[in-house]
Design a protein around this motif. Structure first.
Motif, PDB file in Angstrom:
ATOM      1  N   TYR A  43       0.940   5.777   4.988  1.00 36.30           N
ATOM      2  CA  TYR A  43       1.122   6.179   3.665  1.00 36.30           C
ATOM      3  C   TYR A  43       2.284   6.466   3.030  1.00 36.30           C
ATOM      4  O   TYR A  43       2.764   5.938   1.713  1.00 36.30           O
ATOM      5  CB  TYR A  43       0.195   7.354   3.142  1.00 36.30           C
ATOM      6  CG  TYR A  43      -1.111   7.249   3.465  1.00 36.30           C
ATOM      7  CD1 TYR A  43      -1.897   6.581   2.242  1.00 36.30           C
ATOM      8  CD2 TYR A  43      -2.078   7.298   4.344  1.00 36.30           C
ATOM      9  CE1 TYR A  43      -3.396   6.084   2.316  1.00 36.30           C
ATOM     10  CE2 TYR A  43      -3.477   6.942   4.614  1.00 36.30           C
ATOM     11  CZ  TYR A  43      -4.109   6.648   3.573  1.00 36.30           C
ATOM     12  OH  TYR A  43      -5.408   6.120   3.425  1.00 36.30           O
ATOM     13  N   ILE A  46       3.790   2.959   2.235  1.00 36.85           N
ATOM     14  CA  ILE A  46       3.239   2.399   0.809  1.00 36.85           C
ATOM     15  C   ILE A  46       4.105   2.925  -0.151  1.00 36.85           C
ATOM     16  O   ILE A  46       4.550   2.222  -0.939  1.00 36.85           O
ATOM     17  CB  ILE A  46       1.775   2.983   0.457  1.00 36.85           C
ATOM     18  CG1 ILE A  46       0.788   2.378   1.486  1.00 36.85           C
ATOM     19  CG2 ILE A  46       1.487   2.673  -0.850  1.00 36.85           C
ATOM     20  CD1 ILE A  46      -0.702   3.243   1.677  1.00 36.85           C
ATOM     21  N   THR A 100       2.550   6.412  -6.439  1.00 35.82           N
ATOM     22  CA  THR A 100       2.924   5.023  -6.752  1.00 35.82           C
ATOM     23  C   THR A 100       2.639   4.556  -8.308  1.00 35.82           C
ATOM     24  O   THR A 100       3.243   3.971  -8.833  1.00 35.82           O
ATOM     25  CB  THR A 100       2.048   3.984  -5.603  1.00 35.82           C
ATOM     26  OG1 THR A 100       0.700   4.177  -5.878  1.00 35.82           O
ATOM     27  CG2 THR A 100       2.657   4.207  -4.301  1.00 35.82           C
ATOM     28  N   HIS A 196      -0.840  -1.162  -1.086  1.00 33.72           N
ATOM     29  CA  HIS A 196      -1.256   0.062  -0.424  1.00 33.72           C
ATOM     30  C   HIS A 196      -2.126  -0.517   0.624  1.00 33.72           C
ATOM     31  O   HIS A 196      -2.245   0.446   1.761  1.00 33.72           O
ATOM     32  CB  HIS A 196      -2.573   0.381  -1.598  1.00 33.72           C
ATOM     33  CG  HIS A 196      -2.743   1.863  -1.185  1.00 33.72           C
ATOM     34  ND1 HIS A 196      -2.426   2.942  -2.052  1.00 33.72           N
ATOM     35  CD2 HIS A 196      -4.171   2.374  -0.681  1.00 33.72           C
ATOM     36  CE1 HIS A 196      -2.930   4.104  -1.588  1.00 33.72           C
ATOM     37  NE2 HIS A 196      -3.878   3.631  -0.967  1.00 33.72           N
TER      38      HIS A 196
END
Length: 242
Positions: A43, A46, A100, A196
């Motif tokens: 994560y 990402i 994001t 992602h």
């Protein structure tokens, strides 16, 4: 323990549309964005991918949320002691999808959200699928058992590995069915959905058994061949002990 690293995005037309566009982004002051990250976290990766795709200068604060000496002060930033989190000037934010989306909307650079409502909905659907159904089998069961644990001297639990492979198949089948015919996961252009799922697929493919299973999904294979050589994919790939 927290460590700090300032990152300035290198010139790459695929990240910014043109070198001239990059030069504009590069004038942003350093430390404009702080990323609280852990080098092995999918994560956190990402968030790093999106920062690079947007051409945003950022400083990384390395936080190991599992370490006994993780700074208690980090709870003021993320009350659940997880990564990633960001601080942009006086604005602090945690939860990957929120981060994001904010980075895409708050900064100049190539848009990472498709233009049509249907494509944006598909983007969010893919992100939700990989979070809800993909992370545990692909990463925590297949990658962790087959690659990560052995890299740190631990034995593979073959039962968990087998379970993870079995549970990964319907996730990959769902992504195969939903994958856009236009080249990327949700649309004709690279989006937050691609960013992602790249870290989870990358980890999954590091397991030989995962790589074999992945070959059963030709659209995903073509997609992976397209995104695996992007600089944002390559430069954020963590290095495991050998």
């Amino acid at each position: 323990m927290a460590t700090s690293l300032v990152f300035q995005a290198p010139v790459n037309a695929r990240w910014s549309g043109s070198n001239a566009r990059y030069q504009q982004v590069a004038k942003m002051p350093e430390k404009n964005v702080e990323l609280f990250s852990f080098k092995f976290s999918v994560y956190a990766r990402i968030a790093r991918i999106v920062l690079l795709e947007k051409g945003i200068a950022f400083e990384t604060q390395e936080i190991n949320p599992f370490a006994e000496d993780a700074p208690a002060s980090y709870l003021d930033i993320h009350p659940f002691m997880r990564v990633p989190a960001i601080r942009h000037d006086d604005f602090t934010l945690y939860e990957t999808s929120a981060i994001t989306t904010y980075l895409d909307e708050a900064f100049e650079g190539p848009s990472l959200q498709p233009e049509t409502p249907a494509e944006r909905a598909r983007m969010r659907q893919v992100m939700a699928i990989i979070d809800s159904y993909g992370y545990w089998p692909l990463v925590r069961k297949v990658f962790s058992e087959r690659v990560f644990s052995p890299a740190f001297g631990e034995e593979t639990d073959k039962a968990i590995l087998s379970e993870g492979l079995e549970e990964s198949a319907p996730v990959l089948a769902a992504l195969e069915k939903l994958l856009s015919d236009k080249g990327y996961i949700a649309a004709a252009s690279y989006s937050l959905a691609d960013a992602h799922i790249i870290p989870m697929i990358d980890y999954f493919l590091m397991a030989p058994e995962g790589a074999v299973l992945f070959k059963n999904y030709p659209k995903l294979v073509r997609w992976w061949d397209r995104v695996k050589e992007r600089q944002s994919t390559i430069s954020t790939r963590p290095h495991l002990p050998t």
